[in-house]
Write an enzyme that holds these catalytic residues in place. Structure first.
Site, mmCIF file in Angstrom:
data_model
loop_
_atom_site.group_PDB
_atom_site.id
_atom_site.type_symbol
_atom_site.label_atom_id
_atom_site.label_comp_id
_atom_site.label_asym_id
_atom_site.label_seq_id
_atom_site.Cartn_x
_atom_site.Cartn_y
_atom_site.Cartn_z
ATOM 1 N N ASN A 1 3.854 0.822 1.822
ATOM 2 C CA ASN A 1 4.474 -0.785 1.358
ATOM 3 C C ASN A 1 4.576 -0.309 -0.038
ATOM 4 O OD1 ASN A 1 2.212 -0.020 0.790
ATOM 5 N ND2 ASN A 1 1.384 -2.114 0.468
ATOM 6 N N GLU A 2 5.207 1.428 -0.316
ATOM 7 C CA GLU A 2 5.073 1.279 -1.970
ATOM 8 C C GLU A 2 6.565 0.956 -2.444
ATOM 9 O OE1 GLU A 2 3.963 3.937 0.597
ATOM 10 O OE2 GLU A 2 1.929 3.650 -0.529
ATOM 11 N N GLY B 1 -1.045 4.783 1.315
ATOM 12 C CA GLY B 1 -1.569 6.529 1.887
ATOM 13 C C GLY B 1 -2.625 6.881 2.720
ATOM 14 N N LEU C 1 -4.830 4.209 -1.170
ATOM 15 C CA LEU C 1 -4.931 4.752 -2.499
ATOM 16 C C LEU C 1 -6.408 3.794 -2.549
ATOM 17 C CD1 LEU C 1 -3.194 6.677 -4.652
ATOM 18 C CD2 LEU C 1 -4.583 7.503 -2.837
HETATM 19 C C1 LIG Z 1 0.076 1.472 -5.751
HETATM 20 C C2 LIG Z 1 1.471 2.759 -6.373
HETATM 21 C C3 LIG Z 1 1.339 3.944 -5.805
HETATM 22 C C4 LIG Z 1 2.220 4.561 -6.430
HETATM 23 C C5 LIG Z 1 2.684 6.059 -5.394
HETATM 24 C C6 LIG Z 1 3.725 6.025 -6.404
HETATM 25 C C7 LIG Z 1 4.133 7.410 -5.767
HETATM 26 C C8 LIG Z 1 4.499 7.778 -4.470
HETATM 27 C C9 LIG Z 1 4.392 6.633 -2.902
HETATM 28 C C10 LIG Z 1 3.584 6.674 -1.604
HETATM 29 C C11 LIG Z 1 2.980 7.682 -1.397
HETATM 30 C C12 LIG Z 1 1.091 6.970 -0.982
HETATM 31 C C13 LIG Z 1 0.789 6.721 -1.805
HETATM 32 C C14 LIG Z 1 0.276 5.097 -1.965
HETATM 33 C C15 LIG Z 1 -0.120 4.610 -2.583
HETATM 34 C C16 LIG Z 1 -1.495 4.128 -1.483
HETATM 35 O O1 LIG Z 1 -1.775 4.044 -1.313
HETATM 36 S S1 LIG Z 1 -1.690 2.594 -2.877
HETATM 37 C C17 LIG Z 1 -2.768 1.383 -2.151
HETATM 38 C C18 LIG Z 1 -2.407 0.056 -0.903
HETATM 39 N N1 LIG Z 1 -2.670 -0.100 -0.295
HETATM 40 C C19 LIG Z 1 -2.151 -2.011 0.618
HETATM 41 O O2 LIG Z 1 -1.700 -2.157 -0.264
HETATM 42 C C20 LIG Z 1 -3.693 -2.363 1.185
HETATM 43 C C21 LIG Z 1 -4.049 -3.199 1.307
HETATM 44 N N2 LIG Z 1 -4.912 -4.126 1.705
HETATM 45 C C22 LIG Z 1 -4.400 -4.590 2.572
HETATM 46 O O3 LIG Z 1 -3.658 -4.505 2.675
HETATM 47 C C23 LIG Z 1 -6.403 -5.601 3.533
HETATM 48 O O4 LIG Z 1 -6.999 -4.996 2.617
HETATM 49 C C24 LIG Z 1 -5.731 -4.191 4.652
HETATM 50 C C25 LIG Z 1 -6.066 -2.919 4.767
HETATM 51 C C26 LIG Z 1 -4.715 -5.393 5.285
HETATM 52 C C27 LIG Z 1 -7.882 -5.422 5.692
HETATM 53 O O5 LIG Z 1 -7.881 -6.484 5.366
HETATM 54 P P1 LIG Z 1 -8.890 -7.229 5.120
HETATM 55 O O6 LIG Z 1 -8.420 -8.536 5.508
HETATM 56 O O7 LIG Z 1 -9.916 -6.600 7.183
HETATM 57 O O8 LIG Z 1 -9.799 -6.881 4.184
HETATM 58 P P2 LIG Z 1 -9.749 -7.671 2.958
HETATM 59 O O9 LIG Z 1 -8.022 -7.615 2.570
HETATM 60 O O10 LIG Z 1 -10.711 -8.844 3.065
HETATM 61 O O11 LIG Z 1 -10.212 -5.867 1.914
HETATM 62 C C28 LIG Z 1 -11.642 -5.737 1.777
HETATM 63 C C29 LIG Z 1 -12.221 -5.495 0.239
HETATM 64 O O12 LIG Z 1 -11.288 -4.270 0.066
HETATM 65 C C30 LIG Z 1 -10.979 -4.612 -0.829
HETATM 66 N N3 LIG Z 1 -9.262 -3.374 -1.272
HETATM 67 C C31 LIG Z 1 -8.396 -3.276 0.058
HETATM 68 N N4 LIG Z 1 -7.761 -2.138 0.297
HETATM 69 C C32 LIG Z 1 -7.886 -2.026 -1.198
HETATM 70 C C33 LIG Z 1 -7.071 -0.353 -1.628
HETATM 71 N N5 LIG Z 1 -6.644 0.468 -0.863
HETATM 72 N N6 LIG Z 1 -8.316 -0.257 -2.154
HETATM 73 C C34 LIG Z 1 -9.293 -0.953 -2.760
HETATM 74 N N7 LIG Z 1 -9.452 -2.011 -2.634
HETATM 75 C C35 LIG Z 1 -9.275 -2.687 -1.361
HETATM 76 C C36 LIG Z 1 -10.283 -5.829 -0.920
HETATM 77 O O13 LIG Z 1 -9.747 -6.451 -2.492
HETATM 78 C C37 LIG Z 1 -11.294 -6.426 -0.650
HETATM 79 O O14 LIG Z 1 -11.999 -6.656 -1.256
HETATM 80 P P3 LIG Z 1 -13.512 -7.510 -1.882
HETATM 81 O O15 LIG Z 1 -12.886 -9.079 -1.618
HETATM 82 O O16 LIG Z 1 -13.991 -7.324 -3.402
HETATM 83 O O17 LIG Z 1 -14.395 -7.867 -0.643
#
Ligand SMILES: CCCCC/C=C\C/C=C\CC/C=C/CC(=O)SCCNC(=O)CCNC(=O)[C@H](O)C(C)(C)COP(=O)(O)OP(=O)(O)OC[C@H]1O[C@@H](n2cnc3c(N)ncnc32)[C@H](O)[C@@H]1OP(=O)(O)O
Length: 278
Positions: free
Chosen positions: A152-153, A130, A85
């Site tokens: 990783n929630e 997600g 997400l």
């Molecule tokens: C969190 C509450 C959830 C609540 C849910 C409740 C109940 C249900 C439980 C589970 C169901 C499933 C629910 C899911 C919730 C989610 O999906 S929350 C999202 C969690 N995602 C992450 O933790 C991933 C975070 N990102 C990373 O680890 C890394 O970015 C990566 C994917 C491994 C890639 O690494 P890389 O080095 O290639 O890139 P960057 O880290 O430099 O990222 C580039 C750029 O993108 C931004 N960004 C990264 N991830 C997200 C994201 N998920 N949303 C928005 N933006 C993101 C990052 O900040 C960089 O931005 P910039 O510096 O401005 O360029």
């Protein structure tokens, strides 16, 4: 690789046109096999906001209507399948948008997990939270080396809801699900293969797609109706449980996100992602 894929109406995947292809979700259907490659296209990380979720849901609905022979879910990013997400939508969220986000995620999962045709995830990079749920909702997963996948929630301070747990239990042993979810573990490609979180490793994106095509081809002699009825029998319970408790599930999500300690964590987490570059 993509050149043999055609964006046009084809006999095997009836009357499917490129009209449903949006900037956020590209669709290309193989004229010979009727298999659709659906590419997530929301740079930089395919963060799932409402528009991206709705776009993918619509594509899957259209493929369903047009009797698609199989789906390969891929990504336009070089090294990321989907980072879950969009974190900027859940940090200091607008409450109505937050509800729309989770409702769209529920709708997408119901369509993808319950799809009546074979579905595969060509994981050309990281599939986190997600993004991992999208992969788990498919029938088969192929991933490139040196990537990460997992939910990783619990690390983020929240707990996965029943349908997400069910998606993981559908793929992993009970023991592995416990370890994965309670520790909020993210697995590297080879570790993911060891526990069964992915099915195969491929050298690069093209090979992930090829391996997904080969998997889907195994169903060419299976009757579509028998396939969809069997899948419904296997997965219907988890889907019905969500459809009968959508409001409760939504409230749980909204309450989790609004929890001050989760918001505090998200602030730091977003900062740490941004500061990686410095
Ligand atoms: C969190 C509450 C959830 C609540 C849910 C409740 C109940 C249900 C439980 C589970 C169901 C499933 C629910 C899911 C919730 C989610 O999906 S929350 C999202 C969690 N995602 C992450 O933790 C991933 C975070 N990102 C990373 O680890 C890394 O970015 C990566 C994917 C491994 C890639 O690494 P890389 O080095 O290639 O890139 P960057 O880290 O430099 O990222 C580039 C750029 O993108 C931004 N960004 C990264 N991830 C997200 C994201 N998920 N949303 C928005 N933006 C993101 C990052 O900040 C960089 O931005 P910039 O510096 O401005 O360029």
């Amino acid at each position: 690789m993509i050149s043999f894929l055609m964006r046009r109406t084809i006999p095997r995947c009836r009357a499917y046109s490129s009209q449903t292809t949006s900037e956020l979700t590209k669709v290309e259907v193989n004229e010979k096999t009727g298999v659709a490659v659906v590419t997530l296209n929301r740079p930089p990380v395919n963060g799932l906001n409402v528009a991206a979720l709705r776009s993918l849901e619509k594509v899957i609905g259209d493929l369903e209507t047009n009797k698609c022979k199989g789906l390969i879910l891929s990504s336009s990013s070089k090294n990321i399948f989907c980072a879950g997400l969009d974190l900027t939508e859940i940090y200091k969220p607008d409450q109505e948008k937050l509800k729309s986000l989770w409702t769209a995620f529920q709708d997408l999962w119901i369509k993808l997990y319950g799809a009546s045709f074979p579905t595969t995830a060509a994981l050309n990079g990281h599939a986190i939270a997600g993004g991992c749920v999208l992969a788990l909702s498919c029938d088969y997963r192929v991933m490139v080396p040196n990537s990460s996948i997992g939910l990783n929630e619990t690390e983020l301070g929240i707990s996965p809801t029943a349908w997400i747990i069910a998606s993981m239990q559908n793929v992993l042993s009970k023991r592995s699900v416990e370890l994965a979810l309670l520790q909020g573990r993210i697995y590297k490609t080879n570790q993911a293969l060891e526990i069964g979180l992915i099915d195969e490793i491929a050298n690069d994106k093209d090979e992930t797609i090829k391996k997904c095509e080969e998997f889907i081809a195994k169903y060419s002699r299976v009757q579509s109706l028998a396939f969809s009825l069997t899948k419904r029998e296997l997965r219907g319970k988890a889907i019905s449980e969500l459809t009968s408790n959508r409001q409760g599930d939504l409230q749980f999500f909204v309450d989790s996100i609004n929890n001050p300690s989760v918001q505090k964590f998200l602030e730091k987490y977003l900062q740490s992602l941004k500061s990686k570059k410095n």
